[in-house]
Design an enzyme around this catalytic site. Structure first.
Site, PDB file in Angstrom:
ATOM      1  N   HIS A 146       0.806  -1.223   0.000  1.00  6.14           N
ATOM      2  CA  HIS A 146       0.000   0.000   0.000  1.00  6.14           C
ATOM      3  C   HIS A 146       0.840   1.274   0.000  1.00  6.14           C
ATOM      4  CE1 HIS A 146       0.702  -0.850   4.292  1.00  6.14           C
ATOM      5  NE2 HIS A 146       0.526   0.453   4.525  1.00  6.14           N
ATOM      6  N   ASP A 147       2.012   1.264   0.618  1.00  8.10           N
ATOM      7  CA  ASP A 147       2.858   2.459   0.691  1.00  8.10           C
ATOM      8  C   ASP A 147       4.129   2.341  -0.149  1.00  8.10           C
ATOM      9  OD1 ASP A 147       1.331   4.162   2.225  1.00  8.10           O
ATOM     10  OD2 ASP A 147       2.157   3.466   4.138  1.00  8.10           O
TER      11      ASP A 147
ATOM     12  N   HIS B 197      -5.905   3.777  -1.064  1.00  4.38           N
ATOM     13  CA  HIS B 197      -6.058   3.551   0.379  1.00  4.38           C
ATOM     14  C   HIS B 197      -6.052   4.840   1.196  1.00  4.38           C
ATOM     15  CE1 HIS B 197      -1.678   3.974   0.350  1.00  4.38           C
ATOM     16  NE2 HIS B 197      -1.684   4.022   1.679  1.00  4.38           N
ATOM     17  N   HIS B 198      -5.768   5.980   0.561  1.00  7.49           N
ATOM     18  CA  HIS B 198      -5.843   7.273   1.255  1.00  7.49           C
ATOM     19  C   HIS B 198      -7.071   8.083   0.825  1.00  7.49           C
ATOM     20  CE1 HIS B 198      -2.273   7.251   3.705  1.00  7.49           C
ATOM     21  NE2 HIS B 198      -1.512   6.908   2.671  1.00  7.49           N
TER      22      HIS B 198
ATOM     23  N   LYS C  43       6.264   5.297  -1.424  1.00  7.87           N
ATOM     24  CA  LYS C  43       7.122   6.107  -0.556  1.00  7.87           C
ATOM     25  C   LYS C  43       8.608   5.884  -0.816  1.00  7.87           C
ATOM     26  CE  LYS C  43       3.934   6.775   3.336  1.00  7.87           C
ATOM     27  NZ  LYS C  43       3.669   6.502   4.772  1.00  7.87           N
TER      28      LYS C  43
ATOM     29  N   ASP D 126      -4.863   0.090   7.606  1.00  9.51           N
ATOM     30  CA  ASP D 126      -3.641   0.883   7.705  1.00  9.51           C
ATOM     31  C   ASP D 126      -3.725   1.878   8.864  1.00  9.51           C
ATOM     32  OD1 ASP D 126      -1.173   2.034   7.006  1.00  9.51           O
ATOM     33  OD2 ASP D 126      -2.152   3.524   5.722  1.00  9.51           O
TER      34      ASP D 126
ATOM     35  N   HIS E 142       2.951   9.712  -3.016  1.00 10.83           N
ATOM     36  CA  HIS E 142       3.295   8.280  -2.974  1.00 10.83           C
ATOM     37  C   HIS E 142       2.149   7.397  -3.450  1.00 10.83           C
ATOM     38  CE1 HIS E 142       1.085   8.028   0.903  1.00 10.83           C
ATOM     39  NE2 HIS E 142       1.047   6.742   0.675  1.00 10.83           N
TER      40      HIS E 142
END
Length: 510
Positions: free
Chosen positions: A371-372, A426-427, A375, A455, A400
């Protein structure tokens, strides 16, 4: 409707009683005369076929017959009277058995005391029955012969049926080699086919259950892969007793199928040196024909089994690569790498709660650690900053999500496509105030909505460079407050419904 009377004969038929009965053959007597039931049971009380006796079930009308067949799906023979509540009750019942219940297995023996009302030629031609007897002609010997031949026919039909079921499962497994549960499905098919070869299907009347298991040889012992029958209710320790392990060891030493102590142990070895053993207890003496069939069968499935293990290894390797990529970001930010593991576990539980199938749940669990991943492009000065971010720095952080999508979205692999969706969305927030695209409500993919709550829940519970860990009560209160704002209300409800399972799944190992 007339009472069944057996003719006298010089010599009664002697049937050898079963020494050991696993499960009796079921005979359904359908007649409106109680005496017919009594006489039939008395004549056949010592009957046995393949060392198994008979279990009698009574019905006194066509309606009762159909009800008994719904309750007892493994009835082998029906001794069916023609004239009961109506002159053609038996004929109507025979038609209903075949057409309404769709029961093609049970052997129907029509018995009538009034042959004029149901002539044999017409009945045999127009009704799917297996035998026709006038009650006045039935001696003890003829009834014995009728039941014996009917049971043989029923047994052979069962064998054909179980062979078909086993073959279908193996074909289905071949068709789904790239699904996550393919190895287990294939193993179940192998067991079904072997049970059928030995005339020991899980639904067979000859055995209480198809008791069997498949085990792999691992360092220090054996690992159970698939279990059927009584083994499904037992632990590994209770199954892998010293006596059982001795037979498994002997099979490994000989590197061939083992037939010993009423046990069959099938042997498979892959080109990589992996050993698979199939254990079936309670087998009576296996004749030469069946042994040859089993040997050929075991030899033929080894190649397919090896392909399945190879496919499983590819999936596991793919999964580990994704997990390791997810951990790269966590290590850069000095956060524990267990974060991606916990997000994966929570996402898996929520996906199950939403009703996704096992394959899709497992896909989400494998993809959510990414998911990240975007970054990796975030400068350390921003990613590791302990103080409050400036607006410009936060704008860089937010990039990201798009970068992660672009990295993952270039692959045609299903798992990377799933990871791309999760990284991208997801954000996003339920009320449309999230980033990068400001999606709202159902515009956000379910994968993104699931991972969002997983998360946030885990991130708040852990120490980060910019904050201390929150207590559980405070985190749960925030999630409730963000229901319908940050998070999908339905997923929030499912989160709390499954909270005990979630907390257990993310518990740190002691």
């Amino acid at each position: 409707m007339s009472v069944l009377k057996f003719k006298k004969r010089d010599e009664e038929v002697n049937a050898v009683s079963s020494v050991k009965t696993y499960k009796k053959w079921k005979i359904l007597i359908v007649d409106d005369e109680v005496e017919v039931h009594n006489v039939t049971k008395r004549v056949l009380k010592n009957f046995d076929f393949e060392e198994n006796g008979l279990e009698f079930i009574s019905a006194y009308s066509g309606k009762e017959c159909l009800e008994q067949l719904k309750t007892h799906t493994d009835i082998a023979i029906i001794l069916l009277d023609v004239v009961m509540e109506t002159d053609d009750a038996g004929l109507n019942t025979a038609r209903a058995i075949r057409q309404e219940l769709n029961n093609k297995m049970v052997r129907i023996v029509l018995r009538t005391g009034q042959p004029g009302s149901a002539p044999e030629t017409d009945v045999i031609k127009n009704y799917d029955i297996n035998d026709y007897k006038e009650k006045t002609e039935l001696t003890t010997q003829k009834l014995y012969t009728t039941v014996m031949t009917s049971l043989r026919s029923f047994r052979d039909l069962q064998t054909i049926q179980q062979n078909r079921i086993g073959l279908e499962k193996i074909i289905e497994s071949s068709r789904n080699l790239l699904t996550f549960n393919s190895a287990k499905l294939f193993s179940e098919g192998v067991l079904t086919q072997i049970l059928a070869i030995l005339k020991r299907s899980p639904s067979s009347v000859l055995f209480n259950a198809g008791d069997a298991f498949i085990a792999h040889k691992v360092a220090g012992g054996y690992q159970l892969v698939v279990m059927t029958g009584c083994y499904t209710q037992q632990t590994s320790e209770s199954i892998l007793t010293p006596d059982v392990c001795q037979l498994l060891d002997e099979t490994l030493f000989c590197r061939e199928n083992l037939y010993k102590q009423n046990v069959f142990v099938g042997y498979m070895e892959t080109s990589q040196g992996e050993h698979c053993l199939i254990y079936l207890p309670g087998c009576a003496t296996i004749d030469t024909t069946d042994r040859k069939l089993l040997d050929v069968f075991m030899s033929n499935i080894t190649v397919m089994y090896e392909n399945l293990l190879l496919n499983s290894e590819i999936i596991n390797t793919q999964k580990e690569i994704i997990e390791r990529l997810g951990e790269v970001v966590e290590y850069r930010s000095h956060d524990t790498a267990r974060h991606v593991y916990r997000v994966a576990q929570v996402s898996y539980i929520l996906a199950h709660a939403l009703g996704f199938n096992e394959q899709e749940c497992e896909m989400i669990r494998m993809a959510s650690p990414m998911h990240d991943v975007g970054k990796v492009s975030t400068p350390d000065a921003i990613l590791l900053k302990s103080g409050k971010l400036t607006d410009e720095e936060f704008a860089i952080i937010k990039e990201h999500a798009q970068i992660g999508y672009e990295i993952m979205g270039k692959s045609d692999r299903e798992i990377f496509k799933t990871a791309a969706i999760i990284a991208h969305e997801h954000h996003e927030k339920w009320d449309g105030t999230g980033y990068p695209r400001g999606l709202k409500g159902d515009e956000i993919h379910l994968y993104g909505r699931i991972t969002a709550i997983a998360d946030v829940f885990d991130a708040l519970s852990q120490k980060r460079v910019y904050k201390e860990p929150w207590p559980l009560e405070r985190i749960l209160e925030l999630i409730k407050e963000e229901k319908g704002r940050h998070f999908d209300p339905r997923i929030v409800d499912l989160f709390f419904e499954n909270l005990d399972e979630i907390l257990e799944a993310i518990k740190e190992p002691s």
